[in-house]
Scaffold this motif. Structure first.
Motif, PDB file in Angstrom:
ATOM      1  N   THR A  12       0.841  -1.191   0.000  1.00  0.00           N
ATOM      2  CA  THR A  12       0.000   0.000   0.000  1.00  0.00           C
ATOM      3  C   THR A  12       0.880   1.245   0.000  1.00  0.00           C
ATOM      4  OG1 THR A  12      -0.133   0.095   2.415  1.00  0.00           O
ATOM      5  CG2 THR A  12      -1.841  -1.185   1.270  1.00  0.00           C
ATOM      6  N   VAL A  13       0.272   2.384  -0.279  1.00  0.00           N
ATOM      7  CA  VAL A  13       0.995   3.644  -0.334  1.00  0.00           C
ATOM      8  C   VAL A  13       0.097   4.759   0.198  1.00  0.00           C
ATOM      9  CG1 VAL A  13       0.309   4.164  -2.712  1.00  0.00           C
ATOM     10  CG2 VAL A  13       2.438   5.099  -1.829  1.00  0.00           C
ATOM     11  N   GLY A  14       0.705   5.748   0.813  1.00  0.00           N
ATOM     12  CA  GLY A  14      -0.025   6.923   1.288  1.00  0.00           C
ATOM     13  C   GLY A  14       0.079   8.039   0.267  1.00  0.00           C
ATOM     14  N   GLY A  15      -0.253   9.232   0.672  1.00  0.00           N
ATOM     15  CA  GLY A  15      -0.160  10.377  -0.221  1.00  0.00           C
ATOM     16  C   GLY A  15      -0.747  11.614   0.421  1.00  0.00           C
ATOM     17  N   THR A  16      -0.774  12.688  -0.341  1.00  0.00           N
ATOM     18  CA  THR A  16      -1.304  13.950   0.170  1.00  0.00           C
ATOM     19  C   THR A  16      -2.420  14.471  -0.734  1.00  0.00           C
ATOM     20  OG1 THR A  16       0.337  15.266  -1.027  1.00  0.00           O
ATOM     21  CG2 THR A  16       0.882  14.642   1.227  1.00  0.00           C
ATOM     22  N   VAL A  71      -5.325  10.030   8.462  1.00  0.00           N
ATOM     23  CA  VAL A  71      -4.600  11.295   8.330  1.00  0.00           C
ATOM     24  C   VAL A  71      -3.503  11.360   9.382  1.00  0.00           C
ATOM     25  CG1 VAL A  71      -4.760  13.813   8.571  1.00  0.00           C
ATOM     26  CG2 VAL A  71      -6.494  12.560   7.274  1.00  0.00           C
ATOM     27  N   LYS A  72      -2.299  11.705   8.924  1.00  0.00           N
ATOM     28  CA  LYS A  72      -1.154  11.804   9.826  1.00  0.00           C
ATOM     29  C   LYS A  72      -0.494  13.178   9.799  1.00  0.00           C
ATOM     30  CE  LYS A  72      -1.243   7.738  11.553  1.00  0.00           C
ATOM     31  NZ  LYS A  72      -1.564   7.574  12.954  1.00  0.00           N
ATOM     32  N   GLY A  73      -0.979  14.075   8.944  1.00  0.00           N
ATOM     33  CA  GLY A  73      -0.370  15.393   8.896  1.00  0.00           C
ATOM     34  C   GLY A  73      -1.269  16.428   8.245  1.00  0.00           C
ATOM     35  N   PHE A  74      -1.057  17.689   8.638  1.00  0.00           N
ATOM     36  CA  PHE A  74      -1.812  18.822   8.103  1.00  0.00           C
ATOM     37  C   PHE A  74      -0.834  19.979   7.942  1.00  0.00           C
ATOM     38  CE2 PHE A  74      -4.285  22.721   8.831  1.00  0.00           C
ATOM     39  CZ  PHE A  74      -5.252  22.588   7.840  1.00  0.00           C
ATOM     40  N   GLU A  75      -0.830  20.569   6.773  1.00  0.00           N
ATOM     41  CA  GLU A  75       0.074  21.694   6.495  1.00  0.00           C
ATOM     42  C   GLU A  75      -0.757  22.810   5.891  1.00  0.00           C
ATOM     43  OE1 GLU A  75       4.373  21.966   4.550  1.00  0.00           O
ATOM     44  OE2 GLU A  75       2.833  21.334   3.119  1.00  0.00           O
ATOM     45  N   PHE A  76      -0.699  23.968   6.490  1.00  0.00           N
ATOM     46  CA  PHE A  76      -1.517  25.094   6.080  1.00  0.00           C
ATOM     47  C   PHE A  76      -0.656  26.188   5.452  1.00  0.00           C
ATOM     48  CE2 PHE A  76      -3.318  29.202   7.022  1.00  0.00           C
ATOM     49  CZ  PHE A  76      -4.541  29.066   6.406  1.00  0.00           C
ATOM     50  N   GLY A  77      -1.129  26.785   4.364  1.00  0.00           N
ATOM     51  CA  GLY A  77      -0.390  27.870   3.711  1.00  0.00           C
ATOM     52  C   GLY A  77       0.996  27.417   3.301  1.00  0.00           C
ATOM     53  N   SER A  78       1.984  28.206   3.629  1.00  0.00           N
ATOM     54  CA  SER A  78       3.370  27.855   3.266  1.00  0.00           C
ATOM     55  C   SER A  78       3.901  26.689   4.090  1.00  0.00           C
ATOM     56  CB  SER A  78       4.287  29.061   3.442  1.00  0.00           C
ATOM     57  OG  SER A  78       4.308  29.459   4.803  1.00  0.00           O
ATOM     58  N   GLY A  79       3.220  26.367   5.180  1.00  0.00           N
ATOM     59  CA  GLY A  79       3.559  25.198   5.985  1.00  0.00           C
ATOM     60  C   GLY A  79       5.004  25.149   6.427  1.00  0.00           C
ATOM     61  N   PHE A  80       5.595  23.966   6.300  1.00  0.00           N
ATOM     62  CA  PHE A  80       6.949  23.756   6.779  1.00  0.00           C
ATOM     63  C   PHE A  80       7.986  24.518   5.957  1.00  0.00           C
ATOM     64  CE2 PHE A  80       4.614  20.177   8.543  1.00  0.00           C
ATOM     65  CZ  PHE A  80       4.993  20.269   9.869  1.00  0.00           C
ATOM     66  N   CYS A  81       7.673  24.812   4.706  1.00  0.00           N
ATOM     67  CA  CYS A  81       8.594  25.619   3.888  1.00  0.00           C
ATOM     68  C   CYS A  81       8.707  27.022   4.463  1.00  0.00           C
ATOM     69  CB  CYS A  81       8.117  25.684   2.439  1.00  0.00           C
ATOM     70  SG  CYS A  81       8.215  24.116   1.576  1.00  0.00           S
ATOM     71  N   GLY A  82       7.599  27.535   5.009  1.00  0.00           N
ATOM     72  CA  GLY A  82       7.610  28.870   5.597  1.00  0.00           C
ATOM     73  C   GLY A  82       8.545  28.979   6.785  1.00  0.00           C
ATOM     74  N   SER A 138     -10.204  34.521   7.970  1.00  0.00           N
ATOM     75  CA  SER A 138     -10.087  34.493   6.511  1.00  0.00           C
ATOM     76  C   SER A 138      -9.900  35.907   5.975  1.00  0.00           C
ATOM     77  CB  SER A 138     -11.328  33.842   5.884  1.00  0.00           C
ATOM     78  OG  SER A 138     -12.497  34.577   6.203  1.00  0.00           O
ATOM     79  N   ASN A 139      -9.022  36.017   4.952  1.00  0.00           N
ATOM     80  CA  ASN A 139      -8.723  37.348   4.400  1.00  0.00           C
ATOM     81  C   ASN A 139      -9.259  37.549   2.983  1.00  0.00           C
ATOM     82  OD1 ASN A 139      -6.940  35.964   2.733  1.00  0.00           O
ATOM     83  ND2 ASN A 139      -5.088  36.781   3.676  1.00  0.00           N
ATOM     84  N   GLY A 140     -10.041  36.596   2.465  1.00  0.00           N
ATOM     85  CA  GLY A 140     -10.618  36.725   1.139  1.00  0.00           C
ATOM     86  C   GLY A 140      -9.811  36.078   0.032  1.00  0.00           C
ATOM     87  N   MET A 141      -8.578  35.713   0.314  1.00  0.00           N
ATOM     88  CA  MET A 141      -7.748  35.018  -0.665  1.00  0.00           C
ATOM     89  C   MET A 141      -8.092  33.528  -0.622  1.00  0.00           C
ATOM     90  SD  MET A 141      -5.808  37.408  -1.984  1.00  0.00           S
ATOM     91  CE  MET A 141      -4.427  36.559  -2.711  1.00  0.00           C
ATOM     92  N   ASP A 142      -7.640  32.778  -1.636  1.00  0.00           N
ATOM     93  CA  ASP A 142      -7.847  31.329  -1.611  1.00  0.00           C
ATOM     94  C   ASP A 142      -7.232  30.742  -0.351  1.00  0.00           C
ATOM     95  OD1 ASP A 142      -9.067  31.441  -4.081  1.00  0.00           O
ATOM     96  OD2 ASP A 142      -7.399  30.533  -5.170  1.00  0.00           O
ATOM     97  N   ILE A 143      -7.977  29.876   0.313  1.00  0.00           N
ATOM     98  CA  ILE A 143      -7.450  29.145   1.465  1.00  0.00           C
ATOM     99  C   ILE A 143      -6.916  27.829   0.928  1.00  0.00           C
ATOM    100  CG2 ILE A 143      -8.065  27.944   3.601  1.00  0.00           C
ATOM    101  CD1 ILE A 143     -10.203  30.127   4.015  1.00  0.00           C
ATOM    102  N   TYR A 144      -5.689  27.503   1.288  1.00  0.00           N
ATOM    103  CA  TYR A 144      -5.135  26.236   0.806  1.00  0.00           C
ATOM    104  C   TYR A 144      -4.352  25.526   1.901  1.00  0.00           C
ATOM    105  CZ  TYR A 144      -0.684  28.686   0.098  1.00  0.00           C
ATOM    106  OH  TYR A 144       0.478  29.400   0.287  1.00  0.00           O
ATOM    107  N   PHE A 145      -4.443  24.200   1.843  1.00  0.00           N
ATOM    108  CA  PHE A 145      -3.740  23.358   2.809  1.00  0.00           C
ATOM    109  C   PHE A 145      -3.528  21.985   2.202  1.00  0.00           C
ATOM    110  CE2 PHE A 145      -8.289  23.299   3.830  1.00  0.00           C
ATOM    111  CZ  PHE A 145      -8.581  21.941   3.778  1.00  0.00           C
ATOM    112  N   ARG A 146      -2.654  21.212   2.856  1.00  0.00           N
ATOM    113  CA  ARG A 146      -2.373  19.840   2.424  1.00  0.00           C
ATOM    114  C   ARG A 146      -2.641  18.892   3.585  1.00  0.00           C
ATOM    115  NH1 ARG A 146       2.498  18.407  -0.754  1.00  0.00           N
ATOM    116  NH2 ARG A 146       3.512  18.289   1.244  1.00  0.00           N
TER     117      ARG A 146
END
Length: 186
Positions: free
Chosen positions: A35-39, A73-84, A115-123
């Protein structure tokens, strides 16, 4: 990306070339009995400005809580997440345009929990399914290690089936905050 293509393939990917690679990879994994996971990347568009609270009921905290309540689910990353975390403030700050939008949206559409009106994105990260069709050692109730092999129909990857669940959980959180916002305005 053309999000209208999301439902045109089995893995629910809006990039058709990538979707083909994903489908082939999952088929290979299935043949191996593994099996395999993913985002899943979720983009919420046209969200009203002002949903959420600055302290206890932050919009991104409630989205995270909803996503982390989904099985596997094992993780949640919002906006720039860990790269930020690797950026300087001068690189990461979402500077405003005159129309109230931000130039970069590294905040993922939510600033200060609102919320600021921009697209909300997360992984959302999903683990691989635990039941394998190949043999593996398991622990019995008698604390004995034995070899076992999964039987029956098991998905080699839950990610394609989880897309509508992530969408539904997002919609529930947004609807809740929308109704709360209407209540506070009275």
């Amino acid at each position: 990306m053309d999000f209208s293509l999301t439902e045109t393939n089995a893995v629910r990917c809006p990039d058709l070339a990538t979707a083909g690679k994903m489908e082939n990879y999952i088929k290979e994994i299935r043949k191996e009995g593994d099996t395999v996971g993913g985002t899943i990347t979720c983009v919420l568009q046209n969200v009203p400005i002002g949903l959420g609270e600055p302290v206890f009921d932050k919009l991104h905290a409630e989205l995270g809580k909803a996503m982390l309540s989904i099985n596997a689910v094992k993780g949640f990353e919002f906006g720039s997440g860990f790269c930020g975390a690797k950026m300087k403030g001068s690189e990461h700050n979402d500077l405003y345009n005159e129309d109230g939008t931000t130039k970069t949206n590294l905040s993922g559409g939510i600033q200060g929990g609102i919320s600021n009106g921009m697209d909300i994105y997360f992984r959302v990260a999903f683990k691989p399914v635990a039941t394998l069709i190949q043999k593996q050692e398991v622990l019995t109730n008698e604390n004995t290690l034995v070899e076992q092999q999964g039987k029956g129909r098991h998905d080699p990857c839950v990610v394609p089936r989880a897309v509508p669940i992530v969408e539904a959980m997002s919609a529930l959180v947004l609807a809740d905050f929308y109704l709360l916002n209407k209540t506070y305005q009275k």
